[in-house]
Design a protein around this motif. Structure first.
Motif, short mmCIF file in Angstrom:
data_model
loop_
_atom_site.label_atom_id
_atom_site.label_comp_id
_atom_site.label_asym_id
_atom_site.label_seq_id
_atom_site.Cartn_x
_atom_site.Cartn_y
_atom_site.Cartn_z
N UNK A 4 0.81 -1.23 0.00
CA UNK A 4 0.00 0.00 0.00
C UNK A 4 0.84 1.27 0.00
N UNK A 5 1.98 1.25 0.70
CA UNK A 5 2.85 2.42 0.74
C UNK A 5 3.49 2.67 -0.63
N UNK A 6 3.90 1.60 -1.30
CA UNK A 6 4.48 1.74 -2.64
C UNK A 6 3.46 2.32 -3.61
N UNK A 7 2.23 1.84 -3.54
CA UNK A 7 1.18 2.37 -4.42
C UNK A 7 0.94 3.85 -4.13
N UNK A 8 0.88 4.22 -2.86
CA UNK A 8 0.65 5.61 -2.49
C UNK A 8 1.79 6.50 -2.99
N UNK A 9 3.04 6.07 -2.78
CA UNK A 9 4.18 6.86 -3.22
C UNK A 9 4.24 6.96 -4.75
N UNK A 10 3.86 5.89 -5.42
CA UNK A 10 3.85 5.90 -6.89
C UNK A 10 2.80 6.87 -7.42
N UNK A 11 1.63 6.86 -6.80
CA UNK A 11 0.57 7.80 -7.21
C UNK A 11 1.03 9.24 -7.00
N UNK A 12 1.69 9.52 -5.89
CA UNK A 12 2.17 10.88 -5.62
C UNK A 12 3.24 11.29 -6.65
N UNK A 13 4.11 10.36 -6.98
CA UNK A 13 5.17 10.62 -7.96
C UNK A 13 4.58 10.92 -9.34
N UNK A 14 3.63 10.09 -9.77
CA UNK A 14 3.03 10.27 -11.09
C UNK A 14 2.19 11.55 -11.14
N UNK A 15 1.49 11.84 -10.08
CA UNK A 15 0.69 13.08 -10.04
C UNK A 15 1.59 14.30 -10.24
N UNK A 16 2.75 14.28 -9.65
CA UNK A 16 3.69 15.38 -9.81
C UNK A 16 4.26 15.43 -11.23
N UNK A 17 4.59 14.28 -11.78
CA UNK A 17 5.20 14.21 -13.10
C UNK A 17 4.25 14.68 -14.20
N UNK A 18 2.95 14.45 -14.04
CA UNK A 18 1.99 14.73 -15.10
C UNK A 18 1.07 15.91 -14.79
N UNK A 19 1.42 16.71 -13.81
CA UNK A 19 0.53 17.79 -13.37
C UNK A 19 0.33 18.87 -14.41
N UNK A 20 1.31 19.06 -15.32
CA UNK A 20 1.22 20.15 -16.30
C UNK A 20 0.85 19.67 -17.70
N UNK A 21 0.45 18.42 -17.86
CA UNK A 21 0.14 17.91 -19.18
C UNK A 21 -1.15 18.51 -19.73
N UNK A 22 -1.15 18.80 -21.03
CA UNK A 22 -2.36 19.35 -21.68
C UNK A 22 -2.77 18.53 -22.89
N UNK A 23 -2.25 17.31 -23.00
CA UNK A 23 -2.47 16.50 -24.19
C UNK A 23 -3.59 15.47 -24.01
N UNK A 26 -2.89 13.58 -18.86
CA UNK A 26 -2.54 14.20 -17.59
C UNK A 26 -2.75 13.22 -16.43
N UNK A 27 -2.52 13.74 -15.21
CA UNK A 27 -2.69 12.92 -14.01
C UNK A 27 -4.09 12.35 -13.92
N UNK A 28 -5.10 13.10 -14.31
CA UNK A 28 -6.48 12.61 -14.15
C UNK A 28 -6.79 11.48 -15.13
N UNK A 29 -6.14 11.48 -16.30
CA UNK A 29 -6.24 10.31 -17.18
C UNK A 29 -5.67 9.08 -16.47
N UNK A 30 -4.48 9.23 -15.92
CA UNK A 30 -3.84 8.11 -15.24
C UNK A 30 -4.67 7.67 -14.03
N UNK A 31 -5.23 8.63 -13.30
CA UNK A 31 -6.09 8.32 -12.16
C UNK A 31 -7.29 7.48 -12.60
N UNK A 32 -7.93 7.87 -13.71
CA UNK A 32 -9.10 7.12 -14.18
C UNK A 32 -8.70 5.71 -14.64
N UNK A 33 -7.58 5.60 -15.33
CA UNK A 33 -7.10 4.28 -15.74
C UNK A 33 -6.83 3.42 -14.51
N UNK A 34 -6.20 3.99 -13.52
CA UNK A 34 -5.91 3.29 -12.26
C UNK A 34 -7.19 2.77 -11.63
#
Length: 218
Positions: A4-23, A26-34
């Motif tokens: 659970x900690x790895x999943x949480x840290x991975x989500x936080x990492x990806x949210x930061x990496x994709x926060x500025x995407x406009x294509x 973005x993070x919300x695409x990845x969130x929905x896929x998740x």
């Protein structure tokens, strides 16, 4: 770290990496896929940890966003290694990432594992329906593509190179990929969800063409 900690840290990492995407990736695409992947996994009885990691990391090395066009999951592997994930799990997640993306209508799907089929379905579900319509035009704008060009016909790409190098209008993308996805879903759960989302796209395209030709004018 426990799972659970790895999943949480991975989500936080990806949210930061994709926060500025406009294509549309973005993070919300990845969130929905998740979240879609978790739901499908509950019905299909697969390894949830692998599914969640692959869903969260699936766009990190996407060919559309690196100059080489390569999909070797170097960044995903580096992240999993930094989290202390077992090598066998890392290998399975990286294998999913390498084969998840759509590569053309005539290109064979090389995904083999149940976990991979689930994440692929979750990703494809987010490419269709109302959200899929929005994402298609977001990506078209990101790539400076026209909405529609009546003089440009859709192409059924036989190779990944043809698909990767295509610069056709966004409406063509519906016929080249999005409308094909319903019949390319892998799991029974995703097939059911895709039916309704497919119909939404068909109704949208009918309305779009009516408006384009002025046929909705009374």
């Amino acid at each position: 770290m426990n799972q659970p900690h790895i999943i949480q840290k991975t989500a936080e990492y990806i949210k930061q990496e994709f926060s500025d995407d406009s294509s549309g990736h973005d993070w919300w695409h990845i969130y929905r896929v998740w979240k879609n992947a978790v739901t499908i996994c509950q019905h299909e009885k697969a390894d949830l940890f692998i599914v969640e990691l692959a869903a969260l990391l699936h766009d990190l090395d996407d060919w559309k966003f690196n100059d080489t066009g390569d999909e070797t999951p170097l960044r995903a592997k580096a992240w999993l290694d930094s989290c202390g994930v077992e090598i066998s799990t890392t290998d399975k997640v990286c294998e999913i990432i390498m084969h998840i993306s759509y590569k053309g209508a005539g290109v064979e799907n090389k995904m083999k594992s149940l976990e991979g089929l689930i994440v692929q379905d979750a990703d494809r579900l987010d490419a269709i329906g109302a959200i899929g319509i929005g994402r298609a035009f977001a990506y078209g704008g990101y790539k400076n593509r026209p909405m529609y060009d009546p003089e440009s016909t859709p192409q059924m790409h036989a190779t990944f190179e043809q698909y990767k190098n295509s610069k056709s209008a966004t409406i063509n993308h519906f016929y080249e990929k999005l409308l094909l996805l319903k019949d390319m879903m892998n799991t029974p759960t995703a097939k059911k969800i895709a039916e309704q989302r497919h119909e939404i796209m068909l109704r949208f395209l009918d309305q779009f063409m009516n408006e384009w030709e002025g046929k909705d004018v009374f």
